[in-house]
Design an enzyme around this catalytic site. Sequence first.
Site, short mmCIF file in Angstrom:
data_model
loop_
_atom_site.label_atom_id
_atom_site.label_comp_id
_atom_site.label_asym_id
_atom_site.label_seq_id
_atom_site.Cartn_x
_atom_site.Cartn_y
_atom_site.Cartn_z
N TYR A 153 0.86 -1.19 0.00
CA TYR A 153 0.00 0.00 0.00
C TYR A 153 0.89 1.23 0.00
O TYR A 153 1.87 1.29 0.73
CB TYR A 153 -0.89 0.00 1.25
CG TYR A 153 -1.73 1.25 1.43
CD1 TYR A 153 -2.81 1.51 0.59
CD2 TYR A 153 -1.45 2.16 2.45
CE1 TYR A 153 -3.59 2.66 0.76
CE2 TYR A 153 -2.22 3.30 2.63
CZ TYR A 153 -3.29 3.55 1.78
OH TYR A 153 -4.05 4.68 1.96
N ASP A 179 9.29 2.83 -0.55
CA ASP A 179 8.28 3.46 0.29
C ASP A 179 8.55 3.00 1.72
O ASP A 179 8.14 1.91 2.12
CB ASP A 179 6.88 3.07 -0.18
CG ASP A 179 5.79 3.68 0.70
OD1 ASP A 179 6.14 4.32 1.71
OD2 ASP A 179 4.60 3.51 0.37
N LYS A 224 4.64 8.77 8.87
CA LYS A 224 4.42 8.15 10.18
C LYS A 224 5.44 8.62 11.24
O LYS A 224 5.33 9.73 11.73
CB LYS A 224 4.35 6.63 10.04
CG LYS A 224 3.14 6.25 9.15
CD LYS A 224 2.75 4.81 9.14
CE LYS A 224 1.39 4.64 8.49
NZ LYS A 224 1.40 4.07 7.16
C1 LIG Z 1 0.70 4.60 5.88
C2 LIG Z 1 1.39 4.35 4.61
C3 LIG Z 1 1.24 5.24 3.51
C4 LIG Z 1 0.27 6.37 3.52
O1 LIG Z 1 0.58 7.34 4.49
P1 LIG Z 1 -0.58 8.35 4.95
O2 LIG Z 1 0.15 9.27 5.89
O3 LIG Z 1 -1.62 7.51 5.60
O4 LIG Z 1 -1.07 9.03 3.74
C5 LIG Z 1 2.02 5.02 2.39
N1 LIG Z 1 2.86 3.99 2.33
C6 LIG Z 1 3.04 3.12 3.34
C7 LIG Z 1 4.02 2.01 3.23
C8 LIG Z 1 2.28 3.27 4.51
O5 LIG Z 1 2.42 2.38 5.50
#
Ligand SMILES: *Cc1c(COP(=O)(O)O)cnc(C)c1O
Length: 426
Positions: A142, A237, A265
């Site tokens: 994701y 990511d 995060k």
């Molecule tokens: C949480 C997450 C996102 C999205 O971040 P948001 O701050 O919720 O928009 C993107 N990539 C990864 C791997 C994530 O865990």
Amino acid sequence: MPTSQQLFERASLSIAGGVNSPVRAFRAVGGTPVFFSRAHGPFLYDAEGREYIDYVGSWGPMIAGHANPDVLDAVRAAISHGLSFGAPTAIETDMAERVRELFPSMERLRFCSSGTEATMSAIRLARGFTGRDTIVKFEGCYHGHSDSLLVKAGSGALTFGVPSSPGVPADLAKHTLNLPFNDLQAAEQLFQTHGEQLACVIIEPITGNMNMVLPEPGFLEGLRALCDRAGVVLIFDEVMTGFRVAPGGAQGLYGIQPDLTCLGKIIGGGMPVGAFGGRQAIMDQLAPLGPVYQAGTLSGNPVAMAAGIATLTVLSRPGFFDQLSATTTAFVEGILEAARDAGIPMAGVSQGGMFGLFFHPGPVRCLTDVMAANEAHFKAFFHGMLAEGVYLAPSLYEAGFVSSTHGPAELERTFNAARKVLATLS
Ligand SMILES: *Cc1c(COP(=O)(O)O)cnc(C)c1O
């Protein structure tokens, strides 16, 4: 005092679905979401004052525990100078320097306000830099909710992606290709036929959004080599894994340099912060130096930067990660031991302060394996633990998190709860 049930009913009259992010609604496990009113260290307190040991940590950011005194002090100090200027501040550079120390591959970076913004911007930049449109992602990963990334595999090998949500144009989704995680051969085949058309490969180097799956030895190295050969931008990511699996993220752990990195995060310590960055030649394509546009009214917000710097300072202290890793390892071992004693097949994995638990005998190496887990057991375990005062992620597709404030007493309480609940499953 209103109950969570009452608060949820009231919320549902004003807020779409009663929540501001769908996983919070407990749809995957059933029942009513718990409404929280405060948190401290490893504990959450619900609207009625009940205490829970928290293994979600606001989906990752609270690595130093809730209401960490150093972070709160930094935020209080920042607030007293004003909340936002919409102009450069020195604290943004302080923060950028701190991030670069931990992520040396980020020669230049830019702050934004969420992980979604970071990945969306990194993809635009990769497309602008290469002049190519097609992007590659992996099933089960994701990357936030932007259009190009809400795409699932079409039917048949190597077909173009199809939208995974209404509202995403099929014309856009067809530029996103999906590959199975940990399958280097599939990636090699794709590069043979499409390599010259690819702008980027984006991947969670350790996944956290199909629960936690580790890359097999050689997989990330193989992707790095394929991207190098075809001039494709490799994007890690690390919104979840950054500062979480190790101070320098998965790239530090495995010694692999991506071209671009996305962070979120933990980087905001509980405030809305995201970042993306990487090779200078690519980042120099961004406006104002280059033609690729990206912007944000609240990007680099000084209060959010203060929370981020304080959090990165705490987690950079000597011994912080050793202790966190030891606690997380002990947590997974304790749960697996309880499962063995109850005769329930379970697998588990951890790295740094992140863990994955599966009602599955293992090994778990891709989305197909994760989907084969026993969902009925997961739901019963989740609700049983919740009733015992242990808050786990309300979906079997989510990884879990431990903070530096979780100690032996919290683990002991968690294991006792787990033994009680697992006994009811067998
Ligand atoms: C949480 C997450 C996102 C999205 O971040 P948001 O701050 O919720 O928009 C993107 N990539 C990864 C791997 C994530 O865990």
